[in-house]
Design a protein around this motif. Structure first.
Motif, short mmCIF file in Angstrom:
data_model
loop_
_atom_site.label_atom_id
_atom_site.label_comp_id
_atom_site.label_asym_id
_atom_site.label_seq_id
_atom_site.Cartn_x
_atom_site.Cartn_y
_atom_site.Cartn_z
N VAL A 40 0.86 -1.35 0.04
CA VAL A 40 -0.20 -0.01 0.12
C VAL A 40 0.90 1.12 0.04
N ILE A 41 0.79 2.23 -0.83
CA ILE A 41 1.29 3.47 -0.89
C ILE A 41 0.32 4.49 -0.79
N ALA A 42 -0.02 5.17 0.16
CA ALA A 42 -0.90 6.16 0.37
C ALA A 42 -0.40 6.95 1.46
N PRO A 43 -0.95 8.26 1.78
CA PRO A 43 -0.92 9.11 2.86
C PRO A 43 -1.78 8.62 4.14
N ASN A 44 -2.09 9.19 5.12
CA ASN A 44 -2.83 8.78 6.25
C ASN A 44 -4.34 9.24 5.90
#
Length: 247
Positions: free
Chosen positions: A74-78
């Protein structure tokens, strides 16, 4: 030497259950179903709703053949999706790999190869470096695009959007609990500042105990309101996704 305390007392399902942080969500959804779990911009969810979303994610992944020993990156901000992945991915028995959003494409590609990533949940905000990274990978990866309404997004890289993927899942999916405390639940990587990134594995017992230890170390009260400033991609946010859920 014979130990009388072990006679007739073998380990079984009645006296032993491997520790797993996903059990926090099931309990909280049952005890506090209507309390707010996540606030993201104009969107709000309750714990009952978050539990359903995580079960849908787990089910959708399982339908794609994801299970024990597989890696979901997973690559994502909060944002809600990465929080939900901390439960939905684990509910399949798979391993969660959260990625540092500041890494360049070449490093991300090496991580995808080393982690043997099978599914990638990627926020469209990071599509430029992810597109390049995927072009360098020699393995097939199912790409799910996260369309965050709170930010300007990039292009779609996969065949499915996250919410559509959740819609494929069963809200009654039963979580696959770990078989023992040593089972891996998370794979994190160093940032590669001194060379090729190195992977670090969390086992289910360690994640559970660190999540509970946070409560003691930080003297946290019941039902706290937590502002997500610590990145959830950084050591799984010090296990706070599981800690906050437990409380």
């Amino acid at each position: 030497m014979h130990d009388s305390f072990e006679t007739g007392l073998p380990q079984n399902s009645a006296n032993y259950t491997p520790l797993s942080p996903i059990t926090f969500l099931k309990r909280t959804a049952f005890v506090h179903p209507h309390r707010t779990s996540v606030i993201h911009g104009k969107h709000r969810w309750t714990w009952a709703e978050t539990y359903i979303r995580c079960r849908r994610l787990a089910s959708a992944l399982s339908k794609r053949g994801i299970g024990k020993g597989d890696t979901v990156s997973v690559i994502a901000p909060n944002i809600p999706a990465i929080f939900e992945a901390h439960f939905g991915v684990l509910m399949t028995g798979a391993v969660l790999n959260t990625l540092n959003i500041r890494l360049e494409a070449e490093t991300l590609a090496k991580i995808f190869e080393h982690a043997e990533t099978k599914v990638l949940l990627t926020d469209r905000e990071f599509s430029p470096q992810i597109k390049v990274a995927l072009s360098k990978v020699k393995r097939d990866i199912l790409v799910i695009d996260i369309d965050d309404p709170e930010t300007e997004s990039g292009e779609y890289l996969g065949m499915l959007e996250y919410e559509a993927f959740l819609a494929e899942g069963d809200p009654e999916f039963e979580a696959v609990l770990p078989e023992d405390d040593w089972q891996a639940v998370s794979l994190n990587y160093t940032s590669g500042t001194t060379g090729i990134p190195k992977g670090v594995v969390y086992h289910t017992r360690g994640a559970y105990l660190l999540a509970t230890g946070n409560v003691l170390a930080w003297e946290m009260p019941h039902r706290p309101v937590y502002l997500w400033t610590l990145p959830m991609f950084h050591c799984n946010g010090w296990c706070f996704p599981w800690t906050i859920t437990m409380l």
